[in-house]
Motif scaffolding. Structure first.
Motif, mmCIF file in Angstrom:
data_model
loop_
_atom_site.group_PDB
_atom_site.id
_atom_site.type_symbol
_atom_site.label_atom_id
_atom_site.label_comp_id
_atom_site.label_asym_id
_atom_site.label_seq_id
_atom_site.Cartn_x
_atom_site.Cartn_y
_atom_site.Cartn_z
ATOM 1 N N CYS A 60 0.877 -1.171 0.000
ATOM 2 C CA CYS A 60 0.000 0.000 0.000
ATOM 3 C C CYS A 60 0.915 1.221 0.000
ATOM 4 O O CYS A 60 1.775 1.344 0.880
ATOM 5 C CB CYS A 60 -0.874 -0.008 1.256
ATOM 6 S SG CYS A 60 -1.632 1.607 1.565
ATOM 7 N N ASN A 64 -0.595 1.720 4.987
ATOM 8 C CA ASN A 64 -1.686 1.630 5.963
ATOM 9 C C ASN A 64 -1.490 0.421 6.869
ATOM 10 O O ASN A 64 -1.089 -0.647 6.398
ATOM 11 C CB ASN A 64 -3.027 1.455 5.230
ATOM 12 C CG ASN A 64 -3.516 2.748 4.634
ATOM 13 O OD1 ASN A 64 -3.079 3.818 5.013
ATOM 14 N ND2 ASN A 64 -4.430 2.644 3.681
ATOM 15 N N ILE A 66 -2.918 -2.169 7.801
ATOM 16 C CA ILE A 66 -4.096 -2.960 7.414
ATOM 17 C C ILE A 66 -4.407 -4.091 8.405
ATOM 18 O O ILE A 66 -5.553 -4.213 8.851
ATOM 19 C CB ILE A 66 -3.918 -3.496 5.976
ATOM 20 C CG1 ILE A 66 -3.767 -2.325 5.006
ATOM 21 C CG2 ILE A 66 -5.082 -4.396 5.563
ATOM 22 C CD1 ILE A 66 -3.190 -2.705 3.652
ATOM 23 N N ASN A 89 -4.013 7.693 6.124
ATOM 24 C CA ASN A 89 -4.657 7.983 4.834
ATOM 25 C C ASN A 89 -5.622 9.157 5.000
ATOM 26 O O ASN A 89 -6.544 9.102 5.822
ATOM 27 C CB ASN A 89 -5.429 6.735 4.354
ATOM 28 C CG ASN A 89 -5.936 6.887 2.932
ATOM 29 O OD1 ASN A 89 -5.865 7.970 2.344
ATOM 30 N ND2 ASN A 89 -6.460 5.804 2.381
ATOM 31 N N CYS A 95 -9.896 5.944 -1.389
ATOM 32 C CA CYS A 95 -8.992 4.854 -1.788
ATOM 33 C C CYS A 95 -9.709 3.509 -1.727
ATOM 34 O O CYS A 95 -9.526 2.667 -2.606
ATOM 35 C CB CYS A 95 -7.770 4.811 -0.883
ATOM 36 S SG CYS A 95 -6.719 6.252 -1.099
ATOM 37 N N CYS A 99 -8.856 2.535 -5.453
ATOM 38 C CA CYS A 99 -7.497 2.012 -5.637
ATOM 39 C C CYS A 99 -7.579 0.735 -6.466
ATOM 40 O O CYS A 99 -8.514 -0.063 -6.286
ATOM 41 C CB CYS A 99 -6.886 1.624 -4.284
ATOM 42 S SG CYS A 99 -5.977 2.925 -3.486
ATOM 43 N N GLN A 101 -6.822 -2.287 -6.111
ATOM 44 C CA GLN A 101 -6.324 -3.112 -5.007
ATOM 45 C C GLN A 101 -5.662 -4.393 -5.511
ATOM 46 O O GLN A 101 -4.758 -4.918 -4.882
ATOM 47 C CB GLN A 101 -7.480 -3.475 -4.055
ATOM 48 C CG GLN A 101 -7.948 -2.315 -3.198
ATOM 49 C CD GLN A 101 -9.209 -1.673 -3.712
ATOM 50 O OE1 GLN A 101 -9.814 -2.176 -4.657
ATOM 51 N NE2 GLN A 101 -9.618 -0.568 -3.100
ATOM 52 N N LEU A 104 -2.185 -3.684 -5.673
ATOM 53 C CA LEU A 104 -1.553 -3.100 -4.484
ATOM 54 C C LEU A 104 -1.764 -4.017 -3.282
ATOM 55 O O LEU A 104 -1.246 -5.119 -3.260
ATOM 56 C CB LEU A 104 -2.124 -1.689 -4.252
ATOM 57 C CG LEU A 104 -1.913 -0.685 -5.411
ATOM 58 C CD1 LEU A 104 -2.687 0.598 -5.158
ATOM 59 C CD2 LEU A 104 -0.452 -0.361 -5.602
ATOM 60 N N CYS A 105 -2.581 -3.575 -2.316
ATOM 61 C CA CYS A 105 -2.706 -4.335 -1.075
ATOM 62 C C CYS A 105 -3.247 -5.752 -1.281
ATOM 63 O O CYS A 105 -2.653 -6.736 -0.847
ATOM 64 C CB CYS A 105 -3.595 -3.557 -0.098
ATOM 65 S SG CYS A 105 -5.195 -3.064 -0.775
ATOM 66 N N ILE A 121 -9.756 -5.891 1.260
ATOM 67 C CA ILE A 121 -9.248 -4.792 2.095
ATOM 68 C C ILE A 121 -9.890 -3.454 1.726
ATOM 69 O O ILE A 121 -10.317 -2.688 2.601
ATOM 70 C CB ILE A 121 -7.707 -4.715 1.948
ATOM 71 C CG1 ILE A 121 -7.064 -6.003 2.462
ATOM 72 C CG2 ILE A 121 -7.144 -3.488 2.669
ATOM 73 C CD1 ILE A 121 -5.610 -6.204 2.029
ATOM 74 N N GLU A 125 -12.049 -0.937 4.083
ATOM 75 C CA GLU A 125 -11.582 0.440 4.329
ATOM 76 C C GLU A 125 -12.702 1.445 4.010
ATOM 77 O O GLU A 125 -12.972 2.380 4.766
ATOM 78 C CB GLU A 125 -10.360 0.713 3.439
ATOM 79 C CG GLU A 125 -9.658 2.021 3.745
ATOM 80 C CD GLU A 125 -8.424 2.216 2.866
ATOM 81 O OE1 GLU A 125 -8.397 1.694 1.737
ATOM 82 O OE2 GLU A 125 -7.496 2.918 3.304
ATOM 83 N N VAL A 451 -3.880 7.211 -4.798
ATOM 84 C CA VAL A 451 -3.207 6.909 -3.527
ATOM 85 C C VAL A 451 -1.775 7.468 -3.520
ATOM 86 O O VAL A 451 -1.287 7.945 -2.490
ATOM 87 C CB VAL A 451 -3.255 5.384 -3.237
ATOM 88 C CG1 VAL A 451 -2.483 4.571 -4.260
ATOM 89 C CG2 VAL A 451 -2.763 5.064 -1.836
#
Ligand code: FAD
Ligand code: SF4
Length: 478
Positions: A60, A64, A66, A89, A95, A99, A101, A104-105, A121, A125, A451
């Motif tokens: 991320c 974050n 997470i 954030n 996001c 995002c 995702q 990314l995360c 995730i 969020e 982000v």
């Protein structure tokens, strides 16, 4: 948070496949999501194995925390989950919605990598922050002390807004200049409302305004106000203007009527969703209703265009891309969404020219993938003798964006830019070659992600605070 009345078509997202049916598509987003979220967020959060090697967090851009806010969510401690999530954030609800995702995360979640499907995730969020807004847990911006130092921020996109938030919480005076009539940048006028509802963005603008951030809207720097005037008014300046020069095509017929730029098409559609009068939309020029639409490009902007055209009730929507599905830059999830909505992808095709004025068709070349180039990516090659014409009433060019030439446009000497035209700025402080001038977001990175813009804006704000030597008050306590 206020309901969004204009939405009639709902993107229910990949983590709610059981709900993807016609009745949902005509219902109201927030109600469905609220029903879904309470049970689902806790269920998803409890799937986190607390693995101890949080690749999700590493991947991320905001790092974050997470695993910890997932644990708090699983335990029903939503307010604490929200406090933790917002500490890294500035706009978690945004996001969580937009995002990518999967890159990314979530793409790096160990549960995903062991083949069991990622913890969703982003959806969690989004849920915890929406819940925080609904319950009044989102703290207003109210600095402990006000300081005389003032900062001018050019650009009200996510980079500028994230910086404004952080600076104002420290009591610094902040003015955000933007050429548009609303803040938000591409959050407001680029990304479509079915991915990011506009009331979500406007809630943040309201929060900033109520916290004392001044917005000088309809102020185009270089036209309505000079860069030097802004520099003269403030102790430091942040340039966060994004990248808006649309890449074009050198091909016969490109100037025909009804060949439009993606940014104009999406801006018109977003303006209509605010209820604005939009002449080019009302005249039909930027409205896909009833038309055979061809979108050229394979990135996320192209996906936003095809999906917007579907919602405008185009007669047909096709996307031409010169590589194949495996090699397109856009997110897989977006392609899948578009296909499910009836968009046809015509892979391995590139325009050779355009027929008619106004447009009647795209002259298309068939391509194949050849040997890999220096980057290892297979280059598309033309297949001779396989051309065809794709009928079209509206062609949308979504070939990407480049930076405008700021030094020339604004008549500034000494602002260094890279060979790509992006503003040269220090990697961590975001300081440019001009004393007291910083830069953040797409204008430094080139077209990137929300982000990253948020991260840059936060970092630039911290460097600006050091530069003006404002006494620290609240950051540690945020
Ligand atoms: C169609 C589209 C869809 C996207 N979808 C996603 C997505 O789903 N997820 C994601 O993470 N990213 C997405 N992106 C990328 C993302 O929107 C950008 O990376 C991000 O908005 C960059 O933020 P920024 O603050 O640097 O610039 P911007 O958001 O572009 O904001 C810049 C602001 O500066 C203002 N400005 C420019 N020049 C001047 C001037 N001379 N005077 C005054 N004001 C000026 C502009 O009006 C604008 O408001 C998308 C981009 C596009 C184009
Ligand atoms: S900010 Fe983006 S990458 Fe980071 S946890 Fe949220 S959705 Fe994932």
């Amino acid at each position: 948070m206020a309901k969004q009345p204009m939405l009639t078509f709902v993107d229910v997202g990949r983590d709610m496949p059981d709900k993807r049916d016609a009745s949902i598509r005509n219902s109201d987003f927030h109600e469905i999501y609220a029903e879904y979220a309470a049970a689902k967020a806790a269920e998803q959060a409890s799937r986190c194995s607390q693995c101890g090697v949080p690749y999700c967090q590493t991947h991320c851009p905001l790092h974050n925390n997470i695993p910890d806010w997932l644990r708090l969510t699983a335990e029903g401690r939503l307010q604490e989950a929200y406090e933790l999530s917002q500490s890294t954030n500035t706009f978690p609800e945004i996001c969580g919605r937009i995002c990518p995702q999967d890159r990314l995360c979530e793409g790096n979640c160990v549960i995903e990598q062991s083949g069991h499907g990622t913890v969703t995730i982003g959806a969690v969020e989004k849920y915890i922050t929406d819940t925080a807004f609904e319950n009044g847990w989102v703290a207003p911006i109210s600095p402990a002390r006000d300081h005389a130092e003032s900062i001018g921020i050019i650009g009200a996109g996510p980079a500028g807004l994230a910086a404004a938030d952080r600076l104002r919480r420290q009591g610094v005076q902040v003015t955000v200049y933007d050429r548009h009539d609303r803040g938000g940048g591409l959050l407001t006028y680029g990304i479509p409302g079915f991915k990011l509802e506009k009331d979500v963005v406007m809630a943040r603008i309201d929060q900033l305004r109520e916290g004392g951030v001044e917005f000088a809207l309809n102020s185009e720097v270089g036209e309505d106000i000079s860069f030097e005037a802004i520099r003269g008014k403030h102790d430091a300046v942040l340039i966060a203007t994004g990248v808006y020069k649309s890449r074009g095509l050198q091909a016969p017929g490109t100037n025909a009527d009804s060949i439009v730029r993606a940014i104009d098409y999406l801006t018109a559609s977003n303006r209509k969703s605010f209820g604005d009068d939009v002449e080019d939309f009302d005249s039909g020029e930027l409205n896909a209703a009833g038309k055979r639409v061809v979108v050229i490009g394979g990135g996320d902007t192209a996906m936003d265009c095809v999906r917007t055209a579907v919602r405008q009730k185009a007669a047909s929507v096709k996307c031409l891309y010169r590589r194949d599905r495996d090699n397109m830059p856009g997110s897989r999830r977006e392609v899948q969404n578009a296909e499910e909505e009836g968009v046809e992808f015509v892979w391995l095709t590139a325009p050779r020219g355009f027929a008619g004025d106004p447009i009647t068709g795209v002259m298309v070349r068939r391509m194949r993938l050849g040997a890999p180039d220096a980057s290892g990516r297979q280059s598309p090659e033309v297949i001779d003798g396989a051309d065809f014409v794709e009928s079209a009433d509206l062609v949308i060019m979504a070939l990407g964006f480049e930076p405008e030439d700021l030094p020339k446009l604004w008549g500034i000497e000494g602002l260094e830019v890279t060979r790509w035209g992006t503003v040269q700025a220090d990697f961590s402080t975001h300081a440019t070659s001009l004393e007291g001038v910083y830069a953040a977001g797409d204008i430094v990175r080139g077209a990137s992600l929300v982000v990253w813009a948020i991260r840059d804006g936060r970092e630039a704000a911290d460097a600006i605070l050091d530069y003006i030597d404002a006494p620290a008050n609240a950051i540690a306590a945020e």
